[in-house]
Design a protein around this motif. Sequence first.
Motif, PDB file in Angstrom:
ATOM      1  N   ARG A  21       2.592  -2.855 -17.820  1.00 63.83           N
ATOM      2  CA  ARG A  21       1.163  -2.747 -18.143  1.00 63.83           C
ATOM      3  C   ARG A  21       0.333  -2.878 -16.857  1.00 63.83           C
ATOM      4  O   ARG A  21      -0.601  -2.105 -16.620  1.00 63.83           O
ATOM      5  N   ASP A  22       0.696  -3.832 -16.021  1.00 66.23           N
ATOM      6  CA  ASP A  22      -0.061  -4.025 -14.778  1.00 66.23           C
ATOM      7  C   ASP A  22       0.082  -2.812 -13.856  1.00 66.23           C
ATOM      8  O   ASP A  22      -0.879  -2.398 -13.211  1.00 66.23           O
ATOM      9  N   LEU A  23       1.283  -2.248 -13.797  1.00 63.95           N
ATOM     10  CA  LEU A  23       1.475  -1.046 -12.971  1.00 63.95           C
ATOM     11  C   LEU A  23       0.641   0.112 -13.526  1.00 63.95           C
ATOM     12  O   LEU A  23       0.050   0.888 -12.770  1.00 63.95           O
ATOM     13  N   ALA A  24       0.568   0.185 -14.856  1.00 62.44           N
ATOM     14  CA  ALA A  24      -0.160   1.297 -15.480  1.00 62.44           C
ATOM     15  C   ALA A  24      -1.652   1.237 -15.154  1.00 62.44           C
ATOM     16  O   ALA A  24      -2.338   2.259 -15.172  1.00 62.44           O
ATOM     17  N   ALA A  25      -2.136   0.044 -14.833  1.00 57.63           N
ATOM     18  CA  ALA A  25      -3.560  -0.084 -14.487  1.00 57.63           C
ATOM     19  C   ALA A  25      -3.848   0.615 -13.155  1.00 57.63           C
ATOM     20  O   ALA A  25      -4.984   1.023 -12.904  1.00 57.63           O
ATOM     21  N   SER A  26      -2.846   0.759 -12.299  1.00 59.49           N
ATOM     22  CA  SER A  26      -3.068   1.383 -10.985  1.00 59.49           C
ATOM     23  C   SER A  26      -2.361   2.721 -10.798  1.00 59.49           C
ATOM     24  O   SER A  26      -2.727   3.478  -9.899  1.00 59.49           O
ATOM     25  N   PHE A  27      -1.322   2.959 -11.607  1.00 63.22           N
ATOM     26  CA  PHE A  27      -0.504   4.163 -11.369  1.00 63.22           C
ATOM     27  C   PHE A  27      -0.377   4.976 -12.656  1.00 63.22           C
ATOM     28  O   PHE A  27       0.210   4.492 -13.625  1.00 63.22           O
ATOM     29  N   PRO A  28      -0.867   6.215 -12.654  1.00 60.25           N
ATOM     30  CA  PRO A  28      -0.722   7.046 -13.851  1.00 60.25           C
ATOM     31  C   PRO A  28       0.751   7.280 -14.192  1.00 60.25           C
ATOM     32  O   PRO A  28       1.093   7.481 -15.356  1.00 60.25           O
ATOM     33  N   GLU A  29       1.614   7.228 -13.166  1.00 59.45           N
ATOM     34  CA  GLU A  29       3.039   7.504 -13.406  1.00 59.45           C
ATOM     35  C   GLU A  29       3.839   6.198 -13.534  1.00 59.45           C
ATOM     36  O   GLU A  29       5.019   6.137 -13.175  1.00 59.45           O
ATOM     37  N   ALA A  30       3.194   5.164 -14.059  1.00 63.20           N
ATOM     38  CA  ALA A  30       3.827   3.831 -14.119  1.00 63.20           C
ATOM     39  C   ALA A  30       5.176   3.831 -14.843  1.00 63.20           C
ATOM     40  O   ALA A  30       6.057   3.028 -14.513  1.00 63.20           O
ATOM     41  N   ASP A  31       5.348   4.734 -15.809  1.00 63.80           N
ATOM     42  CA  ASP A  31       6.602   4.768 -16.575  1.00 63.80           C
ATOM     43  C   ASP A  31       7.800   5.119 -15.702  1.00 63.80           C
ATOM     44  O   ASP A  31       8.943   4.869 -16.088  1.00 63.80           O
TER      45      ASP A  31
ATOM     46  N   GLU B  70       0.874  -1.178   0.000  1.00 68.98           N
ATOM     47  CA  GLU B  70       0.000   0.000   0.000  1.00 68.98           C
ATOM     48  C   GLU B  70       0.905   1.220   0.000  1.00 68.98           C
ATOM     49  O   GLU B  70       1.930   1.233   0.684  1.00 68.98           O
ATOM     50  N   GLY B  71       0.507   2.230  -0.752  1.00 70.75           N
ATOM     51  CA  GLY B  71       1.313   3.453  -0.756  1.00 70.75           C
ATOM     52  C   GLY B  71       2.484   3.398  -1.723  1.00 70.75           C
ATOM     53  O   GLY B  71       3.359   4.259  -1.690  1.00 70.75           O
ATOM     54  N   ALA B  72       2.491   2.375  -2.587  1.00 74.11           N
ATOM     55  CA  ALA B  72       3.595   2.265  -3.553  1.00 74.11           C
ATOM     56  C   ALA B  72       3.594   3.460  -4.492  1.00 74.11           C
ATOM     57  O   ALA B  72       2.538   3.994  -4.840  1.00 74.11           O
ATOM     58  N   SER B  73       4.779   3.883  -4.876  1.00 73.13           N
ATOM     59  CA  SER B  73       4.928   4.928  -5.899  1.00 73.13           C
ATOM     60  C   SER B  73       6.310   4.716  -6.516  1.00 73.13           C
ATOM     61  O   SER B  73       7.137   3.996  -5.947  1.00 73.13           O
ATOM     62  N   PRO B  74       6.579   5.341  -7.648  1.00 75.09           N
ATOM     63  CA  PRO B  74       7.886   5.132  -8.299  1.00 75.09           C
ATOM     64  C   PRO B  74       9.064   5.574  -7.441  1.00 75.09           C
ATOM     65  O   PRO B  74      10.184   5.101  -7.639  1.00 75.09           O
TER      66      PRO B  74
END
Length: 248
Positions: free
Chosen positions: A191-201, A154-158
């Motif tokens: 792709r999976d990260l992009a489903a939850s995080f707009p900044e997945a890149d 929970e609270g993950a971010s790049p």
Amino acid sequence: MSKPRPLIAGNWKMNGRQADGLALAEAILAGAGDMTAELLLCPPATLIAPVGERIRGSGIALGGQDCHWAASGAHTGDIAAPMLADLGCRYVIVGHSERRHGHGETDAMVKAKAEAALAAGLIAIVCLGETEAERDRGEAESVVGRQLEGSLPEGASPDKVVVGYEPVWAIGTGRTPSNADIEAIHGVLRRDLAASFPEADRFRLLYGGSVKPGNCEEILGLANVDGALVGGSSLKEQEFLTIARTCG
Ligand code: PGA
């Protein structure tokens, strides 16, 4: 979108006495110079403090190889994330296959450890990867997808989480997946990260498993590979530095 700064992490595992560890850290420090990649050393617990002393202020980061999910308490032999932070660690590896398979760690445990890391102000390197039997059954993508979903805190971010893809069968074996297979898994992770995080890149996705000077250039050049987790070659300063210099 610009690529994130690559991370080259050396996981020394259960290797080194004080003299070897300090000599290795000093040689890496001496040879590192200016590099595009961020370098990270993850010594065994006994060497975190002395190695940390040597590399303090150098820009080379320090990390633990594992942490407990509790902040303190009656857990003989374990290390808490705040203890790692106290020694100057910036990172901690969680969910390495040698923990998942050697110590029966589940996704839920890995997630709890990653959450403890974040609570202590550390960046969690969340590792996952399929076994050889899972790959042979064509399940590699579904296994890593499930592990990612179950292990991300929970609270993950790049800025707080790095994901490490390490096929179990490639660790310490000298074998690696094909470039296409690495790109396929890293593509699934992105792709999976992009489903939850707009900044997945901006998440750094590391590949690990028999990375060495002979294969690092092609692996680090693959799409969605933002660095490497290095085991065996991180114990030889020239090999580790050669891998890191591949990033420029
Ligand atoms: P290896 O280990 O480079 O020795 O295959 C990789 C790892 O476990 O991170």
